[in-house]
Design an enzyme around this catalytic site. Structure first.
Site, mmCIF file in Angstrom:
data_model
loop_
_atom_site.group_PDB
_atom_site.id
_atom_site.type_symbol
_atom_site.label_atom_id
_atom_site.label_comp_id
_atom_site.label_asym_id
_atom_site.label_seq_id
_atom_site.Cartn_x
_atom_site.Cartn_y
_atom_site.Cartn_z
ATOM 1 N N HIS A 41 33.437 40.338 44.570
ATOM 2 C CA HIS A 41 32.480 41.263 43.936
ATOM 3 C C HIS A 41 33.211 42.493 43.411
ATOM 4 O O HIS A 41 32.915 42.991 42.320
ATOM 5 C CB HIS A 41 31.441 41.758 44.952
ATOM 6 N N SER A 189 33.756 34.187 49.336
ATOM 7 C CA SER A 189 32.315 33.980 49.324
ATOM 8 C C SER A 189 31.719 34.738 50.504
ATOM 9 O O SER A 189 32.341 34.811 51.574
ATOM 10 C CB SER A 189 32.014 32.484 49.484
#
Ligand code: PAF
Length: 289
Positions: A41, A189
């Site tokens: 991210h 993840s």
């Protein structure tokens, strides 16, 4: 200079402020997330900050993209840690809306995801991409950015969003960003935190077998079925019992190919313990190691 992000809870207020920034000539980038932020991210935030004057991150665990029995309830919610990570950047704006703000009580309208949503993930998670398309379109409404940044780790998701934006004529640029991996190759993840150390060892076979397949293509292998079988065999050998799919497909249509003679994407989804993992690699011709 690190600075705490400016947090919005009210989507309408965020939209007003974004419009003002754009009226002042600022280019706005959007990074939609469900929180539990990791380096993947953060790479999207960094990419946005390279080309935009203002970056907006949204943190919202979207209920409609989880089917009953999936991990909505246990999905990690780590807002404090997320805001701390974001404070390492040039100031960003963060939207943390309540469910009612994104799904006003009584709302029944949803987006039907484009056909590219049907294979692969669509077979195993039939409602997933309708939920993703619905929330992403809503996020584009409340955060009318100039560009939105998505990770290629969710390859089919990016294709769904690209097609939705084209079909519904949404005035936003979709920027695909590369997969960020741990040093041992595991694709980052938020769900990796569910893995025990033994499961993590098994999980590594996904990136390893994708890497091996690329090497075989570089070496001249063109038989897609042979490569699919080899990947599946490597995953089973490593300990995967539930493999949803191993696909070698057109990067554009996601249709499976038999002979590899141009660009392909190799996609894998498999479950270890209760954790479902996905990963992929794009192979662009001319190939080189
Ligand atoms: O990729 C995700 O984290 C989610 O699917 C997204 C795009 C934020 C929509 O909820």
């Amino acid at each position: 200079m690190p600075q705490a992000p400016h947090v919005f809870h009210d989507p309408a207020l965020l939209r007003t402020e974004i419009r003002k920034a754009q009226a002042d000539g600022k280019r706005v980038g959007l990074v939609p997330t469900m929180g539990a932020l990791h380096q993947g991210h953060l790479s999207l935030v960094a990419e946005s900050q390279k080309s935009c004057d203002l970056t907006v991150v949204t943190i919202f665990v979207n209920p409609t993209q989880f089917a009953p029995g999936e991990d909505f309830a246990k999905y990690p919610r780590t807002l404090e840690a997320d805001l701390k990570l974001l404070s390492e950047f040039d100031p960003v704006w963060v939207l943390v809306p309540e469910v009612d703000a994104m799904y006003p009580p009584g709302s029944t309208t949803e987006v039907k995801a484009p056909e590219i949503a049907l294979p692969l993930e669509g077979t195993f998670r039939p409602i997933h991409f309708d939920g993703v398309a619905t929330i992403v379109l809503k996020l584009f409404q409340v955060a009318p950015a100039d560009a939105a940044f998505f990770g290629q780790k969710d390859y089919q998701q990016v294709r769904v969003i690209e097609e939705m934006v084209r079909d519904l004529i949404v005035p936003i640029e979709i920027v695909r960003c590369p997969i960020i991996r741990e040093s041992d190759g595991l694709a980052m993840s938020s769900r990796n935190r569910y893995l025990s150390s033994e499961e993590r060892e098994i999980a590594l076979s996904i990136s390893r077998s994708l890497h091996d397949a690329v090497q075989q293509i570089v070496g001249g292998e063109t038989d897609a079925q042979l490569l699919r079988d080899r990947i599946e065999h490597a995953l089973r050998e490593a300990g995967f019992r539930e493999i949803d799919y191993v696909s070698i497909a057109s990067p554009h249509t996601l249709e499976s190919v038999e002979t590899i003679e141009g660009d392909v994407v190799i996609l894998v989804a498999a479950k270890v313990g209760t954790t479902r993992l996905i990963d992929n690699v794009l192979v662009s011709f001319p190939v080189s190691s």
